[in-house]
Design an enzyme around this catalytic site. Structure first.
Site, short mmCIF file in Angstrom:
data_model
loop_
_atom_site.label_atom_id
_atom_site.label_comp_id
_atom_site.label_asym_id
_atom_site.label_seq_id
_atom_site.Cartn_x
_atom_site.Cartn_y
_atom_site.Cartn_z
N HIS A 26 -14.12 -1.41 3.49
CA HIS A 26 -16.01 -1.74 2.02
C HIS A 26 -16.58 -1.29 3.04
O HIS A 26 -17.81 -2.23 2.94
CB HIS A 26 -15.55 -2.82 2.09
CG HIS A 26 -13.93 -3.42 1.24
ND1 HIS A 26 -14.02 -2.72 0.18
CD2 HIS A 26 -12.47 -4.55 1.77
CE1 HIS A 26 -12.98 -3.65 0.31
NE2 HIS A 26 -12.07 -4.07 0.93
N GLN A 36 -5.56 -8.28 3.52
CA GLN A 36 -5.00 -8.48 4.55
C GLN A 36 -5.18 -10.19 5.91
O GLN A 36 -6.73 -9.94 5.44
CB GLN A 36 -5.93 -7.03 5.69
CG GLN A 36 -4.91 -6.18 5.88
CD GLN A 36 -5.25 -5.03 6.74
OE1 GLN A 36 -5.94 -4.66 5.10
NE2 GLN A 36 -5.35 -4.52 7.72
N SER A 63 -9.70 -7.51 -2.04
CA SER A 63 -9.35 -6.12 -1.53
C SER A 63 -8.19 -5.58 -1.79
O SER A 63 -8.20 -5.40 -2.68
CB SER A 63 -9.94 -6.35 0.03
OG SER A 63 -9.88 -5.16 0.89
N LEU A 64 -6.87 -6.38 -0.54
CA LEU A 64 -5.77 -5.43 -1.74
C LEU A 64 -5.21 -5.93 -2.32
O LEU A 64 -4.47 -5.73 -3.25
CB LEU A 64 -5.17 -5.47 -0.10
CG LEU A 64 -3.36 -5.87 0.10
CD1 LEU A 64 -2.91 -4.32 -0.44
CD2 LEU A 64 -2.53 -6.57 1.95
N GLN A 99 -13.44 1.22 -4.17
CA GLN A 99 -13.22 -0.27 -4.26
C GLN A 99 -13.41 0.10 -1.96
O GLN A 99 -13.94 -1.17 -2.21
CB GLN A 99 -12.08 -0.86 -4.63
CG GLN A 99 -11.86 -2.36 -4.20
CD GLN A 99 -10.45 -2.79 -3.84
OE1 GLN A 99 -10.10 -1.91 -2.93
NE2 GLN A 99 -9.87 -3.39 -3.56
N ARG A 144 -2.99 4.08 0.38
CA ARG A 144 -4.67 3.40 0.40
C ARG A 144 -4.72 3.50 2.62
O ARG A 144 -4.81 3.15 3.32
CB ARG A 144 -3.81 1.97 0.17
CG ARG A 144 -5.74 1.26 0.29
CD ARG A 144 -5.93 -0.33 -0.96
NE ARG A 144 -6.67 -0.31 -0.91
CZ ARG A 144 -7.39 -1.34 -0.10
NH1 ARG A 144 -6.36 -1.97 1.29
NH2 ARG A 144 -8.16 -2.05 -0.05
#
Length: 291
Positions: free
Chosen positions: A195, A9, A88-89, A244, A113
């Site tokens: 996170h 992101q 991440s993503l 995650q 998500r």
């Protein structure tokens, strides 16, 4: 060895992937499928929407994921990764690239998500902050000392770490980090504490969807955010993906391990060049490029 890396992101921009759509029929078909899966016209938002339109979490995450997959589909004829990783993503795009997940299944998970994260953000005032110029251990120790939830969330490169948690705790940590000599400790314009333990409701919501999705044996290992090590077993990949949302993104450690395991060239697949910059800061010898 070639490592393909996929951004998360923050790398979105108006008009993203429009050039690929105009040039490749395969990308046109991908967007048609994406619109059906999402139930709204993401193509229109990506091509004609404003920066503000693209900031909505339910749009941002699928848009970046689709852009990465479109690039890989259009320009990845010779794409034979020896290893993959995603920030991440970006881990979802990486799992499509190494054939662990089908595009439609991964996009469905990315959409769920984004929505689950949005809901979790609304439960408690929370945020993230970038911290520059301190050792990781110093940041971790200061966060542990603060009252309230605040943790190290993104290990981006040496001397650049993002913390995440309840707004008051993050603000208090920023003050202490500046006192400890941080060059900068500034709040980021994000919707919540990604996170961190505050994403537990989102993690629980997504876990059932991940569990119900078929994961295949990949064509090459993925270096997952949670472990920063090579993973090829579908059951283990699934387990790590489950963790995650509440665990830190170990990007520095992942790149260091990929280099140890033989990665010489890092190719970024997606909008922007953020990961190329981070890779260079982690290991100056690495070659970087984009697809």
């Amino acid at each position: 060895m070639k490592a393909y890396v996929f951004p998360g992101q923050g790398s979105q921009f108006p008009g993203m992937a429009k050039d690929l759509w105009e040039e490749f029929d395969s990308v046109k078909a991908l967007f048609t499928e994406a619109n059906e899966i999402l139930g709204f016209d993401i193509q229109k938002i990506m091509f004609d929407g404003s920066a503000e339109d693209l900031k909505q979490t339910k749009v941002t995450q699928p848009a970046i994921f689709i852009h990465s997959c479109a690039l890989a589909l259009a320009k990845g004829e010779s794409m034979k990764p020896d290893m993959v990783a995603g920030h991440s993503l970006g881990e979802f795009s990486a799992l499509v690239a190494n054939k662990t997940l089908k595009f439609k299944d991964a996009l469905s998970l990315v959409s769920k998500r984004a929505q689950a994260m949005q809901k979790a953000c609304e439960l408690e005032p929370s945020t993230m902050a970038a911290v520059l110029g301190l050792e990781d251990k110093v940041v971790e120790d200061i966060c542990a000392y603060i009252d309230g939830v605040v943790v190290a969330a993104n290990y981006n490169c040496p001397g650049q770490l993002v913390i995440s948690g309840a707004t008051a705790a993050v603000e208090a940590a920023c003050e202490k980090l500046k006192e400890a000599g941080a060059k900068r400790a500034l709040l980021l314009p994000v919707g919540g504490a990604f996170h961190s333990p505050l994403m537990e409701p989102a993690r629980e919501e997504l876990a059932a969807a991940i569990e119900a999705t078929e994961f295949s044996t990949p064509i090459c290992p993925i270096y997952q955010n949670v472990t920063a090590s090579a993973v090829s077993d579908p059951a283990e990949i699934k387990k790590n993906l489950n963790k995650q949302l509440t665990a830190p993104v170990k990007w520095t450690q992942s790149v260091q391990q990929m280099v140890k395991d033989g990665a010489i060239e890092f190719i970024e697949v997606g909008p922007g060049k953020v990961l190329q910059g981070l890779v260079k800061k982690i290991n100056r010898e690495s070659e970087v490029s984009s697809l």
